[in-house]
Design an enzyme around this catalytic site. Structure first.
Site, mmCIF file in Angstrom:
data_model
loop_
_atom_site.group_PDB
_atom_site.id
_atom_site.type_symbol
_atom_site.label_atom_id
_atom_site.label_comp_id
_atom_site.label_asym_id
_atom_site.label_seq_id
_atom_site.Cartn_x
_atom_site.Cartn_y
_atom_site.Cartn_z
ATOM 1 N N PRO A 89 -11.820 6.310 6.357
ATOM 2 C CA PRO A 89 -11.148 7.198 5.399
ATOM 3 C C PRO A 89 -10.680 8.488 6.060
ATOM 4 O O PRO A 89 -9.855 9.211 5.501
ATOM 5 C CB PRO A 89 -12.210 7.467 4.332
ATOM 6 C CG PRO A 89 -13.489 6.907 4.846
ATOM 7 C CD PRO A 89 -13.219 6.038 6.021
ATOM 8 N N GLU A 116 -22.649 3.912 6.697
ATOM 9 C CA GLU A 116 -22.101 5.275 6.813
ATOM 10 C C GLU A 116 -21.012 5.348 7.884
ATOM 11 O O GLU A 116 -20.581 6.424 8.273
ATOM 12 C CB GLU A 116 -23.213 6.277 7.133
ATOM 13 C CG GLU A 116 -24.181 6.519 5.992
ATOM 14 C CD GLU A 116 -23.487 6.906 4.695
ATOM 15 O OE1 GLU A 116 -22.778 7.919 4.672
ATOM 16 O OE2 GLU A 116 -23.641 6.151 3.706
ATOM 17 N N ARG A 153 4.129 -9.422 7.326
ATOM 18 C CA ARG A 153 5.305 -9.739 6.505
ATOM 19 C C ARG A 153 6.588 -9.139 7.063
ATOM 20 O O ARG A 153 7.675 -9.447 6.605
ATOM 21 C CB ARG A 153 5.086 -9.305 5.052
ATOM 22 C CG ARG A 153 4.961 -7.831 4.848
ATOM 23 C CD ARG A 153 4.670 -7.508 3.400
ATOM 24 N NE ARG A 153 5.773 -7.849 2.517
ATOM 25 C CZ ARG A 153 6.891 -7.142 2.420
ATOM 26 N NH1 ARG A 153 7.062 -6.073 3.170
ATOM 27 N NH2 ARG A 153 7.838 -7.516 1.580
ATOM 28 N N ASP A 168 12.854 -3.773 0.630
ATOM 29 C CA ASP A 168 11.559 -3.461 0.024
ATOM 30 C C ASP A 168 11.460 -2.030 -0.451
ATOM 31 O O ASP A 168 12.129 -1.161 0.083
ATOM 32 C CB ASP A 168 10.449 -3.550 1.086
ATOM 33 C CG ASP A 168 10.070 -4.946 1.379
ATOM 34 O OD1 ASP A 168 10.414 -5.819 0.594
ATOM 35 O OD2 ASP A 168 9.418 -5.144 2.420
#
Ligand code: ADE
Length: 250
Positions: A89, A116, A153, A168
């Protein structure tokens, strides 16, 4: 395109690579997945990969030597990866621009944490750290597979044709226009008339207008990275001075 994925849960990752377009591309040997179990690199007979954090605190931290041995195994088996990506993150946010850049590489190696996370020294062993969004997952596997999905993709060997992704959402710096198919009317909701008019020029103009309208309404931040040609006109071009048209600040 080669993907190598280091994880404590290979059984979570492997099925994803076996279905749909990915599975078909693997069968045809156009792309490959090598999934490494971090536990195989524990270096101890109990297969323990984590330990308590120095300085105290809750949770367990995955050891740096475990990650280092796994990365060495990937290099020995498959050669030096173009990118070794730590999912976290705290990483650089994933964008379509990043996916487009990563899709040009031949070998992406992912390091997925749990608990963690990793000992901070793992950051020295990787080429980049990537986050898929401002929320915390239970581990890096879904994040790694998100990058697999976003990059595979974009590869012609996986998708078959380039056209479908050129329009897209995000590729143009904007959200995509809405699409419709049969039935023409469903519970009182009708397909916009222009789409059945057979006039391709009008259809194109309507789609561009819809893309701009949707982007203005739902993601005005994206328009900061694009330049409207004129107020009425619907065509939009990416600002070449902006490295990432999807980011708020740059
Ligand atoms: N691991 C836990 N949360 C994550 C996130 N948001 N992105 C990438 N890896 C993660």
């Amino acid at each position: 395109m080669k993907y190598s994925i280091c994880t404590l849960f290979p059984q979570l990752v492997t099925p994803w690579t076996e279905e749909g377009l990915l599975g078909r591309a693997v069968e045809k040997e156009l792309i490959s997945f090598d999934v490494y179990n971090l536990r195989d690199f524990s270096g101890n007979k109990h297969n323990k990969v984590d330990d308590t954090p120095y300085g105290g605190g809750a949770g367990m931290v995955i050891r740096v030597d475990v990650a280092a041995r796994a990365i060495e195994a990937v290099k020995a088996d498959l050669g030096e990866p173009d990118e070794i990506i730590l999912l976290s993150p705290a990483g650089e946010p994933l964008t379509q621009a990043m996916a487009e850049e990563l899709a040009t590489k031949d070998h992406l190696c992912f390091i997925c944490g749990r608990y963690e996370g990793f000992d901070a020294r793992v950051e020295q062993l990787v080429t980049r750290e990537v986050s898929i969004g401002d929320y915390v997952l239970m581990g890096g596997e879904v994040a790694a597979l998100t990058i697999v999905e976003a990059t595979a993709r974009l590869r012609t060997e996986v998708i078959g044709s380039e056209e479908s992704h050129q329009q897209d959402s995000f590729s143009s710096g904007m959200l995509d226009y809405p699409e419709y198919t049969r039935p023409l009317t469903f519970e009182g909701m009708t397909v916009p008339e222009v789409l059945t008019s057979g006039n391709h020029g009008k259809v194109d103009a309507w789609r561009k207008e819809m893309a701009v309208e949707r982007t203005k309404e739902r993601r005005p931040d994206l328009l900061e990275g694009a330049t409207l040609v004129s107020d009425k006109e619907t065509s939009i071009t990416k600002n070449p001075n902006k490295k990432n048209g999807n980011k708020k600040s740059d």
